[in-house]
Design a protein around this motif. Sequence first.
Motif, mmCIF file in Angstrom:
data_model
loop_
_atom_site.group_PDB
_atom_site.id
_atom_site.type_symbol
_atom_site.label_atom_id
_atom_site.label_comp_id
_atom_site.label_asym_id
_atom_site.label_seq_id
_atom_site.Cartn_x
_atom_site.Cartn_y
_atom_site.Cartn_z
ATOM 1 N N MET A 20 0.830 -1.174 0.000
ATOM 2 C CA MET A 20 0.000 0.000 0.000
ATOM 3 C C MET A 20 0.878 1.240 0.000
ATOM 4 O O MET A 20 1.936 1.244 0.610
ATOM 5 C CB MET A 20 -0.881 0.027 1.250
ATOM 6 C CG MET A 20 -2.276 -0.424 1.008
ATOM 7 S SD MET A 20 -3.337 0.081 2.353
ATOM 8 C CE MET A 20 -3.665 -1.497 3.079
ATOM 9 N N LYS A 21 0.381 2.256 -0.633
ATOM 10 C CA LYS A 21 1.114 3.513 -0.659
ATOM 11 C C LYS A 21 0.953 4.228 0.673
ATOM 12 O O LYS A 21 -0.024 4.015 1.393
ATOM 13 C CB LYS A 21 0.586 4.404 -1.777
ATOM 14 C CG LYS A 21 0.825 3.840 -3.156
ATOM 15 C CD LYS A 21 0.295 4.778 -4.195
ATOM 16 C CE LYS A 21 0.509 4.190 -5.577
ATOM 17 N NZ LYS A 21 -0.026 5.058 -6.618
ATOM 18 N N LEU B 72 -4.531 8.095 4.774
ATOM 19 C CA LEU B 72 -5.965 8.355 4.601
ATOM 20 C C LEU B 72 -6.806 7.373 5.411
ATOM 21 O O LEU B 72 -7.759 7.769 6.098
ATOM 22 C CB LEU B 72 -6.336 8.275 3.122
ATOM 23 C CG LEU B 72 -7.800 8.499 2.782
ATOM 24 C CD1 LEU B 72 -8.222 9.913 3.156
ATOM 25 C CD2 LEU B 72 -8.059 8.219 1.332
ATOM 26 N N LEU B 73 -6.453 6.095 5.380
ATOM 27 C CA LEU B 73 -7.193 5.096 6.152
ATOM 28 C C LEU B 73 -7.058 5.335 7.655
ATOM 29 O O LEU B 73 -8.026 5.155 8.408
ATOM 30 C CB LEU B 73 -6.724 3.695 5.795
ATOM 31 C CG LEU B 73 -7.163 3.179 4.431
ATOM 32 C CD1 LEU B 73 -6.529 1.828 4.149
ATOM 33 C CD2 LEU B 73 -8.668 3.089 4.341
ATOM 34 N N ALA B 74 -5.886 5.750 8.096
ATOM 35 C CA ALA B 74 -5.679 6.039 9.514
ATOM 36 C C ALA B 74 -6.535 7.227 9.949
ATOM 37 O O ALA B 74 -7.149 7.199 11.022
ATOM 38 C CB ALA B 74 -4.208 6.312 9.788
ATOM 39 N N ALA B 75 -6.581 8.263 9.125
ATOM 40 C CA ALA B 75 -7.390 9.442 9.458
ATOM 41 C C ALA B 75 -8.876 9.097 9.493
ATOM 42 O O ALA B 75 -9.605 9.502 10.408
ATOM 43 C CB ALA B 75 -7.128 10.560 8.454
ATOM 44 N N LEU B 76 -9.336 8.329 8.500
ATOM 45 C CA LEU B 76 -10.753 7.931 8.484
ATOM 46 C C LEU B 76 -11.096 7.023 9.664
ATOM 47 O O LEU B 76 -12.179 7.138 10.248
ATOM 48 C CB LEU B 76 -11.092 7.253 7.156
ATOM 49 C CG LEU B 76 -11.106 8.157 5.935
ATOM 50 C CD1 LEU B 76 -11.322 7.336 4.675
ATOM 51 C CD2 LEU B 76 -12.159 9.242 6.067
ATOM 52 N N SER B 77 -10.186 6.142 10.027
ATOM 53 C CA SER B 77 -10.416 5.274 11.187
ATOM 54 C C SER B 77 -10.483 6.081 12.478
ATOM 55 O O SER B 77 -11.316 5.803 13.344
ATOM 56 C CB SER B 77 -9.296 4.234 11.300
ATOM 57 O OG SER B 77 -9.296 3.399 10.175
ATOM 58 N N ALA B 78 -9.635 7.084 12.593
ATOM 59 C CA ALA B 78 -9.658 7.938 13.787
ATOM 60 C C ALA B 78 -10.976 8.711 13.863
ATOM 61 O O ALA B 78 -11.583 8.814 14.945
ATOM 62 C CB ALA B 78 -8.481 8.903 13.769
ATOM 63 N N LEU B 79 -11.433 9.228 12.733
ATOM 64 C CA LEU B 79 -12.721 9.941 12.724
ATOM 65 C C LEU B 79 -13.871 9.003 13.078
ATOM 66 O O LEU B 79 -14.793 9.380 13.809
ATOM 67 C CB LEU B 79 -12.956 10.590 11.362
ATOM 68 C CG LEU B 79 -12.084 11.792 11.044
ATOM 69 C CD1 LEU B 79 -12.312 12.232 9.603
ATOM 70 C CD2 LEU B 79 -12.355 12.925 12.013
#
Length: 68
Positions: free
Chosen positions: A1-2, A8-15
């Motif tokens: 994965m890039k 982006l996935l980490a930020a969405l998971s945190a939200l």
Amino acid sequence: MKVRTVVLLAALSALWLIGLIGQLHSTDAALRYLVLSLAIVAIGLWRMPVKQAARRRFRDKKRPPDRD
């Protein structure tokens, strides 16, 4: 994965986690939040196109090997 995808996935998971914590005041609200999240993920997976290579690999696994 890039790296961009991971960030982006980490930020969405945190939200998502912050949203869940905000709904913990009530069992009903938390359950509705989880069900809505599951529905969104299910729709996203349903609409995701299946790659031809993945299909071919699965199809090839079901066939017995050719014996010469």
